[in-house]
Scaffold this active site. Structure first.
Site, PDB file in Angstrom:
ATOM      1  N   ARG A  45       0.850  -1.190   0.000  1.00 37.62           N
ATOM      2  CA  ARG A  45       0.000   0.000   0.000  1.00 37.62           C
ATOM      3  C   ARG A  45       0.883   1.237   0.000  1.00 37.62           C
ATOM      4  O   ARG A  45       2.004   1.223   0.483  1.00 37.62           O
ATOM      5  CB  ARG A  45      -0.902   0.015   1.240  1.00 37.62           C
ATOM      6  CG  ARG A  45      -2.038  -0.981   1.173  1.00 37.62           C
ATOM      7  CD  ARG A  45      -2.990  -0.833   2.337  1.00 37.62           C
ATOM      8  NE  ARG A  45      -2.392  -1.261   3.588  1.00 37.62           N
ATOM      9  CZ  ARG A  45      -1.910  -0.483   4.524  1.00 37.62           C
ATOM     10  NH1 ARG A  45      -1.973   0.839   4.393  1.00 37.62           N
ATOM     11  NH2 ARG A  45      -1.374  -0.974   5.619  1.00 37.62           N
ATOM     12  N   TYR A  48      -1.214  -3.552  -6.812  1.00 37.76           N
ATOM     13  CA  TYR A  48      -1.084  -4.212  -5.505  1.00 37.76           C
ATOM     14  C   TYR A  48      -2.455  -4.291  -4.813  1.00 37.76           C
ATOM     15  O   TYR A  48      -3.189  -3.294  -4.736  1.00 37.76           O
ATOM     16  CB  TYR A  48      -0.084  -3.473  -4.602  1.00 37.76           C
ATOM     17  CG  TYR A  48      -0.122  -4.040  -3.205  1.00 37.76           C
ATOM     18  CD1 TYR A  48       0.438  -5.295  -2.939  1.00 37.76           C
ATOM     19  CD2 TYR A  48      -0.797  -3.394  -2.182  1.00 37.76           C
ATOM     20  CE1 TYR A  48       0.336  -5.866  -1.681  1.00 37.76           C
ATOM     21  CE2 TYR A  48      -0.900  -3.955  -0.913  1.00 37.76           C
ATOM     22  CZ  TYR A  48      -0.330  -5.195  -0.678  1.00 37.76           C
ATOM     23  OH  TYR A  48      -0.448  -5.765   0.566  1.00 37.76           O
ATOM     24  N   LYS A  79      -9.709  -2.328   1.468  1.00 37.39           N
ATOM     25  CA  LYS A  79      -9.365  -1.146   2.265  1.00 37.39           C
ATOM     26  C   LYS A  79     -10.154   0.084   1.802  1.00 37.39           C
ATOM     27  O   LYS A  79     -10.550   0.914   2.619  1.00 37.39           O
ATOM     28  CB  LYS A  79      -7.864  -0.872   2.178  1.00 37.39           C
ATOM     29  CG  LYS A  79      -6.990  -2.041   2.623  1.00 37.39           C
ATOM     30  CD  LYS A  79      -7.279  -2.472   4.024  1.00 37.39           C
ATOM     31  CE  LYS A  79      -6.270  -3.507   4.496  1.00 37.39           C
ATOM     32  NZ  LYS A  79      -6.613  -3.995   5.836  1.00 37.39           N
ATOM     33  N   HIS A  86     -11.209  -2.005  11.268  1.00 28.34           N
ATOM     34  CA  HIS A  86     -10.093  -2.847  10.831  1.00 28.34           C
ATOM     35  C   HIS A  86      -9.905  -3.939  11.887  1.00 28.34           C
ATOM     36  O   HIS A  86      -8.939  -3.914  12.654  1.00 28.34           O
ATOM     37  CB  HIS A  86      -8.851  -1.959  10.703  1.00 28.34           C
ATOM     38  CG  HIS A  86      -7.703  -2.611  10.012  1.00 28.34           C
ATOM     39  ND1 HIS A  86      -6.414  -2.148  10.121  1.00 28.34           N
ATOM     40  CD2 HIS A  86      -7.631  -3.674   9.181  1.00 28.34           C
ATOM     41  CE1 HIS A  86      -5.607  -2.902   9.390  1.00 28.34           C
ATOM     42  NE2 HIS A  86      -6.327  -3.832   8.822  1.00 28.34           N
ATOM     43  N   SER A 134      -0.769  -3.473  11.639  1.00 32.07           N
ATOM     44  CA  SER A 134      -0.129  -4.449  10.754  1.00 32.07           C
ATOM     45  C   SER A 134       1.043  -5.119  11.476  1.00 32.07           C
ATOM     46  O   SER A 134       1.658  -4.529  12.356  1.00 32.07           O
ATOM     47  CB  SER A 134       0.388  -3.760   9.499  1.00 32.07           C
ATOM     48  OG  SER A 134      -0.688  -3.151   8.837  1.00 32.07           O
ATOM     49  N   CYS A 136       1.119  -7.625  13.575  1.00 33.62           N
ATOM     50  CA  CYS A 136       0.911  -8.058  14.956  1.00 33.62           C
ATOM     51  C   CYS A 136       0.222  -9.417  15.032  1.00 33.62           C
ATOM     52  O   CYS A 136      -0.236  -9.838  16.094  1.00 33.62           O
ATOM     53  CB  CYS A 136       0.090  -7.031  15.728  1.00 33.62           C
ATOM     54  SG  CYS A 136       0.988  -5.520  16.077  1.00 33.62           S
ATOM     55  N   THR A 162      -4.175 -12.269  11.473  1.00 33.86           N
ATOM     56  CA  THR A 162      -4.717 -13.465  10.816  1.00 33.86           C
ATOM     57  C   THR A 162      -4.436 -14.700  11.674  1.00 33.86           C
ATOM     58  O   THR A 162      -5.291 -15.574  11.822  1.00 33.86           O
ATOM     59  CB  THR A 162      -4.131 -13.608   9.398  1.00 33.86           C
ATOM     60  OG1 THR A 162      -4.447 -12.410   8.680  1.00 33.86           O
ATOM     61  CG2 THR A 162      -4.718 -14.786   8.656  1.00 33.86           C
ATOM     62  N   ASP A 213      -9.874  -9.530   8.970  1.00 30.75           N
ATOM     63  CA  ASP A 213      -9.340  -8.193   8.704  1.00 30.75           C
ATOM     64  C   ASP A 213     -10.338  -7.060   8.927  1.00 30.75           C
ATOM     65  O   ASP A 213      -9.944  -5.995   9.371  1.00 30.75           O
ATOM     66  CB  ASP A 213      -8.812  -8.144   7.262  1.00 30.75           C
ATOM     67  CG  ASP A 213      -7.898  -6.956   6.998  1.00 30.75           C
ATOM     68  OD1 ASP A 213      -7.088  -6.620   7.895  1.00 30.75           O
ATOM     69  OD2 ASP A 213      -7.993  -6.352   5.920  1.00 30.75           O
ATOM     70  N   ARG A 226       1.914 -12.290  -0.706  1.00 27.33           N
ATOM     71  CA  ARG A 226       0.550 -12.506  -0.216  1.00 27.33           C
ATOM     72  C   ARG A 226      -0.103 -13.766  -0.760  1.00 27.33           C
ATOM     73  O   ARG A 226       0.218 -14.209  -1.859  1.00 27.33           O
ATOM     74  CB  ARG A 226      -0.322 -11.306  -0.653  1.00 27.33           C
ATOM     75  CG  ARG A 226       0.088  -9.980  -0.020  1.00 27.33           C
ATOM     76  CD  ARG A 226      -0.478  -9.851   1.352  1.00 27.33           C
ATOM     77  NE  ARG A 226      -0.016  -8.659   2.049  1.00 27.33           N
ATOM     78  CZ  ARG A 226      -0.734  -8.051   2.990  1.00 27.33           C
ATOM     79  NH1 ARG A 226      -1.917  -8.513   3.341  1.00 27.33           N
ATOM     80  NH2 ARG A 226      -0.253  -6.994   3.611  1.00 27.33           N
TER      81      ARG A 226
HETATM   82  C1  OXD Z   1      -3.183  -4.407   5.806  1.00 26.58           C
HETATM   83  C2  OXD Z   1      -3.712  -5.600   5.114  1.00 26.58           C
HETATM   84  O1  OXD Z   1      -2.258  -3.775   5.293  1.00 26.58           O
HETATM   85  O2  OXD Z   1      -4.679  -6.188   5.634  1.00 26.58           O
HETATM   86  O3  OXD Z   1      -3.692  -4.085   6.877  1.00 26.58           O
HETATM   87  O4  OXD Z   1      -3.211  -5.954   4.051  1.00 26.58           O
HETATM   88 MN    MN Z   2      -5.539  -5.185   7.300  1.00 30.35          MN
END
Ligand code: OXD
Ligand code: MN
Length: 591
Positions: A78, A206, A215, A235, A257, A259, A262, A284, A376
């Site tokens: 991102r 991306y 997002k 989020h 992010s 942490c 998932t 997410d 990813r």
């Molecule tokens: C993020 C994602 O960047 O979920 O938070 O990809």
């Molecule tokens: Mn995310």
């Protein structure tokens, strides 16, 4: 119509058709293809993507129905500096967002879009965010010139005729337009027009920039709509804790992010927790709305996982390992000689030869990483062995607990509970994560990331906090709010808590608190577990003394923390709700 439209058969919605026509006139694609989401269509698009080299088919025996994609090496994440919230005034976007006036930004992007799809196909991708028939679900239509995006949207959302059915003749849908251009970072803009329910994304391929349901719609536009319509777009992962007696507790959790969000959403409890089960509703994003019974109901608007691959293994996340065994698009991992994928931290042996994410030969001696750190997987949620059946329930699941957390080597204990909703909002607003030495040149620098929404809030962050505080009025059963920190270290830099599946122990206490089954002790931070109630049975080298160390409050560290919070208060001074200032002062005076 000036260009050929193919497969336009599932909608007669005039507004949609006129807008697609207008966009095609601007972008000038050779053809416009309307996606229907069917199996035959997916097969056809996959064949096309393989024939044109966008995807490589992986070994069918080792990784059935899976594909490999390499992105442009300058287009792997991102891009916050190219992400804009284009509200009529700068004040509405607030100081934490990039802003440009809507008319000016539209002119600029339309200039870039003009004739940008010559020689290409424009895919019309209708998609539904949320379970079909859910009053909380929303329809988006993404126009894209990338077959990789069209195929990924089919995994990440409920894509195709299902979206047209939900939309019918209504004009209330999100308009999203994406053009890859030439992937030049200087011509990369991810722009949101909340008042128009419109997204324009150019110059990137991306996922976070171009899978517009995620997002862009579910969080940035979503948070704006949520404030206007009285709900919350967060989020957050959503999981279900099921006790041995079958009691279910639904929990939503926000972490910045890196942490382990998932991993937490798919956690498998340790052996000592026989009969306990965690199931995943979402990993997410949570859309949450007060129900008629006064509880807060949440849906996962997504239908797939777009997860970080490196570090995924049977220790960190066994359910993710199973999820990505098949039906997955891998982006920017390494490719093995037998057409399987490899990444740093994968189970099993390191391959002697591979092709790295840039397409270069790679061996274990190579200095470069084989997989990009942000490589990813794009996988359907159905593949997750621990998927909660409730992920498809149109009414969502009632949330009993909200968890905030960050990566903090010091200061924050493993677990405590906020004293009330307002205090919980303060804890979420002050959330932060420490950057690692490798990334910044300094350990202990805290990047504030309120509610993990800093890059995703589609309006003024101070107003967002106000909205959070105001939600209390609409709830009869207010979720309990907790703060966790899996990452506290001792003086030697060793983690004090084992994390991963052992986090179940924290979840158990949270669930028991929600059902009034355990008490707690009052501290200056909030409520903490009594030692007797926090289950450490079977944890190696961990006794009551270790737990006390993990839960200890160091007034010196806390004074530094409270002073550091000042920065956010100064940045948002014009809109920061008074109530949060008072919680901070109360904490300071208690210290
Ligand atoms: C993020 C994602 O960047 O979920 O938070 O990809
Ligand atoms: Mn995310």
């Amino acid at each position: 119509m000036s260009v050929t439209h193919e497969n336009l058969k599932h909608t007669h919605n005039r507004e949609v058709i006129d807008w697609v026509e207008e966009s095609a006139n601007l972008c000038q694609p050779d053809r416009v293809y309307w996606c229907d989401g069917s199996e035959e269509e997916q097969k056809m698009l996959l064949e096309q993507a393989v024939a044109t080299g966008v995807l490589i088919k992986l070994n069918e025996t080792k990784r059935p129905n899976s594909y490999y994609h390499r992105s442009h090496p300058d287009d792997v994440a991102r891009v916050e500096h190219c992400t804009f919230i284009c509200t009529p005034t700068r004040e509405e976007a607030g100081p934490t967002n990039n802003w440009m006036a809507p008319a000016e930004m539209k002119r600029k992007i339309e200039g870039l879009l003009a004739s940008s799809m010559k020689g290409r196909t424009m895919f019309v991708v209708p998609y539904l965010m949320g379970p079909p028939g859910s009053p909380m679900a929303k329809v988006g239509v993404e126009l894209t010139d990338s077959i990789y995006v069209a195929l990924s949207m089919r995994v990440m959302t409920r894509m195709g005729a299902v979206a047209w059915r939900q939309l019918g003749q209504q004009s209330d849908f999100n308009r999203g337009i994406h053009s890859s251009l030439d992937l030049d970072p200087k011509r990369r803009f991810i722009c949101h027009f909340p008042q128009d329910n419109l997204i324009m994304s150019v110059g990137s391929n991306y996922g976070g920039n171009v899978l517009l349901g995620k997002k862009c719609l579910a969080l940035r536009i979503g948070s704006f709509l949520a404030q206007r319509e009285g709900w919350m777009a967060e989020h957050m992962l959503i999981l279900c804790v099921e006790s041995p007696s079958g009691e279910k507790t639904y929990v939503a959790a926000a972490f910045p992010s890196a942490c382990g969000k998932t991993n937490f959403a798919m956690m498998i409890p340790p052996e000592e927790f026989k009969g306990w089960r965690i199931t995943t509703v979402g990993d997410d994003i949570a859309w949450m709305k007060p129900g008629s019974d006064g509880r807060l109901y949440a849906i996962n608007p997504e239908n797939g996982y777009f997860g970080v691959v490196p570090g995924t293994n049977t220790k960190s996340n066994p359910n993710a390992v199973r999820t990505i065994e098949r039906d997955t698009i891998f982006t920017n991992v390494a490719l093995t000689e037998d057409l399987d994928v490899w990444w740093e931290g994968k189970d099993g042996p390191v391959p002697e030869h591979a092709t790295d994410w840039r397409g270069n030969p790679w061996t274990p001696e190579s200095k470069e990483k084989a997989a990009h750190p942000n490589s990813r997987f794009t996988s359907p949620i159905r593949n997750n062995p621990a998927l909660a059946p409730e992920a498809d329930h149109p009414q969502g699941v009632p949330i009993s607990a909200i968890i905030f957390g960050g990566r903090r080597a010091t200061t924050f204990p493993l677990i405590f509970q906020a004293s009330d909703w307002g205090h919980g909002v303060y804890l979420g607003a002050m959330m932060g994560s420490e950057t690692t030495a490798a990334a910044t040149g300094g350990v202990g620098l805290v990047r504030r990331d309120p509610m993990a929404m800093l890059p995703f809030c589609g309006y003024n962050m101070g107003h967002y906090f106000k909205h959070w505080l105001s939600m209390r009025k609409h709830l009869m059963h207010v979720p309990r709010v907790f703060h966790v920190n899996w990452f506290r270290k001792d003086d030697q830099g060793q983690f004090l808590w084992p994390g991963f599946g052992q986090n179940m122990r924290v979840l158990k206490w949270i669930a028991e608190r929600c059902h009034g089954q355990v008490g707690a002790r009052e501290t200056i931070l909030g409520w903490m577990p009594h030692n007797k109630d926090f289950d450490i049975k079977g944890l190696p080298n961990f006794g009551p003394a270790e737990f006390e160390r993990l839960q200890s409050i160091d007034p010196g560290e806390w004074k530094k923390e409270i002073i550091a919070q000042e920065e956010l208060f100064v940045q948002l001074h014009e809109t920061m709700p008074k109530e949060l200032t008072f919680y901070r002062e109360l904490l300071l005076s208690r210290m």
